[in-house]
Design a protein around this motif. Sequence first.
Motif, PDB file in Angstrom:
ATOM      1  N   ASP A   1      -0.398  11.966  -5.107  1.00 19.12           N
ATOM      2  CA  ASP A   1      -0.177  13.035  -4.621  1.00 19.12           C
ATOM      3  C   ASP A   1       1.033  12.955  -3.679  1.00 19.12           C
ATOM      4  O   ASP A   1       1.637  13.889  -3.359  1.00 19.12           O
ATOM      5  CB  ASP A   1      -1.444  13.569  -3.910  1.00 19.12           C
ATOM      6  N   GLY A   2       0.900  11.996  -2.807  1.00 13.60           N
ATOM      7  CA  GLY A   2       1.855  11.684  -1.701  1.00 13.60           C
ATOM      8  C   GLY A   2       1.320  12.395  -0.169  1.00 13.60           C
ATOM      9  O   GLY A   2       1.947  12.185   0.708  1.00 13.60           O
ATOM     10  N   THR A   3       0.333  13.099  -0.397  1.00 17.16           N
ATOM     11  CA  THR A   3      -0.369  13.577   0.964  1.00 17.16           C
ATOM     12  C   THR A   3      -1.867  13.473   0.879  1.00 17.16           C
ATOM     13  O   THR A   3      -2.654  13.039   0.042  1.00 17.16           O
ATOM     14  CB  THR A   3      -0.192  15.246   1.026  1.00 17.16           C
ATOM     15  N   VAL A   4      -2.513  13.167   1.996  1.00 16.58           N
ATOM     16  CA  VAL A   4      -3.955  13.117   2.131  1.00 16.58           C
ATOM     17  C   VAL A   4      -4.162  14.117   3.499  1.00 16.58           C
ATOM     18  O   VAL A   4      -3.678  14.292   4.303  1.00 16.58           O
ATOM     19  CB  VAL A   4      -4.245  11.593   2.498  1.00 16.58           C
TER      20      VAL A   4
ATOM     21  N   PRO B   1       0.789  -1.184   0.072  1.00 16.59           N
ATOM     22  CA  PRO B   1       0.113   0.066   0.142  1.00 16.59           C
ATOM     23  C   PRO B   1       0.796   1.376   0.097  1.00 16.59           C
ATOM     24  O   PRO B   1       1.951   1.172   0.523  1.00 16.59           O
ATOM     25  CB  PRO B   1      -0.988  -0.130   1.261  1.00 16.59           C
ATOM     26  N   PRO B   2       0.482   2.415  -0.670  1.00 17.73           N
ATOM     27  CA  PRO B   2       1.249   3.478  -0.721  1.00 17.73           C
ATOM     28  C   PRO B   2       1.244   4.119   0.721  1.00 17.73           C
ATOM     29  O   PRO B   2       0.484   3.792   1.663  1.00 17.73           O
ATOM     30  CB  PRO B   2       0.490   4.534  -1.856  1.00 17.73           C
ATOM     31  N   VAL B   3       2.280   5.081   0.800  1.00 18.33           N
ATOM     32  CA  VAL B   3       2.266   5.811   2.180  1.00 18.33           C
ATOM     33  C   VAL B   3       1.954   7.282   1.855  1.00 18.33           C
ATOM     34  O   VAL B   3       2.764   7.591   0.775  1.00 18.33           O
ATOM     35  CB  VAL B   3       3.646   5.565   2.700  1.00 18.33           C
TER      36      VAL B   3
ATOM     37  N   THR C   1      12.957  19.575  15.042  1.00 18.19           N
ATOM     38  CA  THR C   1      12.814  18.079  15.322  1.00 18.19           C
ATOM     39  C   THR C   1      11.346  17.894  15.223  1.00 18.19           C
ATOM     40  O   THR C   1      10.229  18.424  15.364  1.00 18.19           O
ATOM     41  CB  THR C   1      12.866  18.238  17.002  1.00 18.19           C
ATOM     42  N   VAL C   2      11.012  16.536  14.658  1.00 19.59           N
ATOM     43  CA  VAL C   2       9.826  16.345  14.575  1.00 19.59           C
ATOM     44  C   VAL C   2       9.640  14.715  15.239  1.00 19.59           C
ATOM     45  O   VAL C   2      10.439  13.935  15.377  1.00 19.59           O
ATOM     46  CB  VAL C   2       9.359  16.160  13.137  1.00 19.59           C
ATOM     47  N   SER C   3       8.327  14.811  15.356  1.00 16.24           N
ATOM     48  CA  SER C   3       7.672  13.072  15.665  1.00 16.24           C
ATOM     49  C   SER C   3       7.056  12.607  14.627  1.00 16.24           C
ATOM     50  O   SER C   3       6.029  13.244  14.015  1.00 16.24           O
ATOM     51  CB  SER C   3       6.908  13.394  17.127  1.00 16.24           C
ATOM     52  N   ALA C   4       7.394  11.498  14.307  1.00 17.69           N
ATOM     53  CA  ALA C   4       6.666  10.704  13.040  1.00 17.69           C
ATOM     54  C   ALA C   4       6.207   9.492  13.593  1.00 17.69           C
ATOM     55  O   ALA C   4       6.684   8.418  14.129  1.00 17.69           O
ATOM     56  CB  ALA C   4       7.741  10.306  11.815  1.00 17.69           C
ATOM     57  N   ASP C   5       4.880   9.290  13.307  1.00 16.59           N
ATOM     58  CA  ASP C   5       4.119   8.037  13.291  1.00 16.59           C
ATOM     59  C   ASP C   5       3.509   7.371  12.037  1.00 16.59           C
ATOM     60  O   ASP C   5       3.043   8.111  11.361  1.00 16.59           O
ATOM     61  CB  ASP C   5       2.768   8.344  14.131  1.00 16.59           C
ATOM     62  N   LEU C   6       3.984   6.030  11.876  1.00 13.88           N
ATOM     63  CA  LEU C   6       3.399   5.360  10.626  1.00 13.88           C
ATOM     64  C   LEU C   6       2.259   4.689  11.068  1.00 13.88           C
ATOM     65  O   LEU C   6       2.418   3.736  12.014  1.00 13.88           O
ATOM     66  CB  LEU C   6       4.547   4.631  10.045  1.00 13.88           C
ATOM     67  N   LEU C   7       0.977   4.977  10.267  1.00 12.29           N
ATOM     68  CA  LEU C   7      -0.217   4.398  11.001  1.00 12.29           C
ATOM     69  C   LEU C   7      -0.752   3.259   9.717  1.00 12.29           C
ATOM     70  O   LEU C   7      -0.601   3.565   8.389  1.00 12.29           O
ATOM     71  CB  LEU C   7      -1.158   5.250  11.242  1.00 12.29           C
ATOM     72  N   GLU C   8      -1.196   2.157  10.289  1.00 11.45           N
ATOM     73  CA  GLU C   8      -1.825   1.335   9.242  1.00 11.45           C
ATOM     74  C   GLU C   8      -3.389   1.457   9.978  1.00 11.45           C
ATOM     75  O   GLU C   8      -3.500   0.680  11.225  1.00 11.45           O
ATOM     76  CB  GLU C   8      -1.500  -0.087   9.088  1.00 11.45           C
ATOM     77  N   GLY C   9      -4.454   1.918   9.399  1.00 12.04           N
ATOM     78  CA  GLY C   9      -5.655   2.035   9.990  1.00 12.04           C
ATOM     79  C   GLY C   9      -5.413   3.103  11.076  1.00 12.04           C
ATOM     80  O   GLY C   9      -4.979   4.235  10.906  1.00 12.04           O
ATOM     81  N   GLU C  10      -5.858   2.826  12.235  1.00 15.46           N
ATOM     82  CA  GLU C  10      -5.640   3.783  13.356  1.00 15.46           C
ATOM     83  C   GLU C  10      -4.580   3.123  14.348  1.00 15.46           C
ATOM     84  O   GLU C  10      -4.278   3.966  15.302  1.00 15.46           O
ATOM     85  CB  GLU C  10      -6.890   3.813  13.993  1.00 15.46           C
TER      86      GLU C  10
ATOM     87  N   ARG D   1      -1.071   3.552   4.156  1.00 18.86           N
ATOM     88  CA  ARG D   1      -0.650   3.925   5.180  1.00 18.86           C
ATOM     89  C   ARG D   1      -0.229   5.353   5.357  1.00 18.86           C
ATOM     90  O   ARG D   1      -0.127   6.136   4.429  1.00 18.86           O
ATOM     91  CB  ARG D   1       0.763   3.195   5.368  1.00 18.86           C
ATOM     92  N   ILE D   2      -0.544   5.947   6.512  1.00 17.00           N
ATOM     93  CA  ILE D   2      -0.441   7.151   6.836  1.00 17.00           C
ATOM     94  C   ILE D   2       0.852   7.550   7.556  1.00 17.00           C
ATOM     95  O   ILE D   2       0.974   6.982   8.554  1.00 17.00           O
ATOM     96  CB  ILE D   2      -1.758   7.644   7.525  1.00 17.00           C
ATOM     97  N   LEU D   3       1.450   8.641   7.277  1.00 16.09           N
ATOM     98  CA  LEU D   3       2.534   9.123   8.104  1.00 16.09           C
ATOM     99  C   LEU D   3       2.257  10.665   8.540  1.00 16.09           C
ATOM    100  O   LEU D   3       1.572  11.292   7.812  1.00 16.09           O
ATOM    101  CB  LEU D   3       3.518   9.338   6.790  1.00 16.09           C
ATOM    102  N   ARG D   4       2.198  10.332   9.869  1.00 16.71           N
ATOM    103  CA  ARG D   4       1.869  11.627  10.628  1.00 16.71           C
ATOM    104  C   ARG D   4       2.737  12.223  11.350  1.00 16.71           C
ATOM    105  O   ARG D   4       3.666  11.617  11.949  1.00 16.71           O
ATOM    106  CB  ARG D   4       0.519  11.155  11.647  1.00 16.71           C
ATOM    107  N   LEU D   5       3.190  13.659  10.960  1.00 22.12           N
ATOM    108  CA  LEU D   5       4.207  14.222  11.517  1.00 22.12           C
ATOM    109  C   LEU D   5       3.891  15.587  12.409  1.00 22.12           C
ATOM    110  O   LEU D   5       2.769  16.053  12.332  1.00 22.12           O
ATOM    111  CB  LEU D   5       5.017  14.995  10.259  1.00 22.12           C
ATOM    112  N   GLN D   6       4.348  15.557  13.585  1.00 24.80           N
ATOM    113  CA  GLN D   6       4.074  16.742  14.340  1.00 24.80           C
ATOM    114  C   GLN D   6       5.564  17.384  14.761  1.00 24.80           C
ATOM    115  O   GLN D   6       6.499  16.562  15.002  1.00 24.80           O
ATOM    116  CB  GLN D   6       3.359  16.139  15.732  1.00 24.80           C
ATOM    117  N   ILE D   7       5.676  18.766  14.588  1.00 23.57           N
ATOM    118  CA  ILE D   7       7.086  19.520  15.126  1.00 23.57           C
ATOM    119  C   ILE D   7       6.871  19.598  16.334  1.00 23.57           C
ATOM    120  O   ILE D   7       5.805  20.290  17.104  1.00 23.57           O
ATOM    121  CB  ILE D   7       6.672  20.904  14.163  1.00 23.57           C
TER     122      ILE D   7
END
Length: 183
Positions: free
Chosen positions: A66-69, A20-22, A103-112, A79-85
């Motif tokens: 697109d690379g984004t959602v 699946p795409p990210v 500095t960022v925090s990155a979470d890779l999500l599959e579903g929730e 899969r979703i990549l969630r970033l927080q600064i």
Amino acid sequence: MKRLLFVSLCLSATAAVAAPPVLLETPVTYAPDASVVEQVRNECHIEDMLTRHVGDVLRKLNKGGDGTVASQAGSSDARILRLQITHVMGVGGGAWSGPKATTVSADLLEGEKVVRHARINRWSVGGVWGGFKGTCSILDRTTVFIAKDLYRWVRDPSYEIREEDPPKEASAPTAQTEPQKVE
């Protein structure tokens, strides 16, 4: 033997295509307790820099799209990549006011479900022509490095992002001497 090799190659190619795409969840946000100078936050728009650079590398990884959602849009097959600064080190004055860091925090999500988490901190003093660059362009360099790290991290589950030490210009002097009297 040739037949077995052919079948295994076909299956591995199918598995690679079926991955699946990210997609980067937008907008990229600041953590509630993010440490950042308000003027830098308002003028540099680091969240937009990250969206552009990380979106570009994910578009390359996904081989199109697109690379984004949008955060409200549901994407069941991606899969979703969630970033927080979480931190931005930098004040006005470009390279003359010292190194900059993001500095960022990155979470890779599959579903929730969060399947991977990383903290990424990247520094820059502006490169070869750093003395002629402003704070925002130096911080943009840090977001480019973060995007490159995330490209490898998303693509390779065994890749671990290592913490980057601050440049020598940012470290404290090792020995304190008494100030000399100027006459």
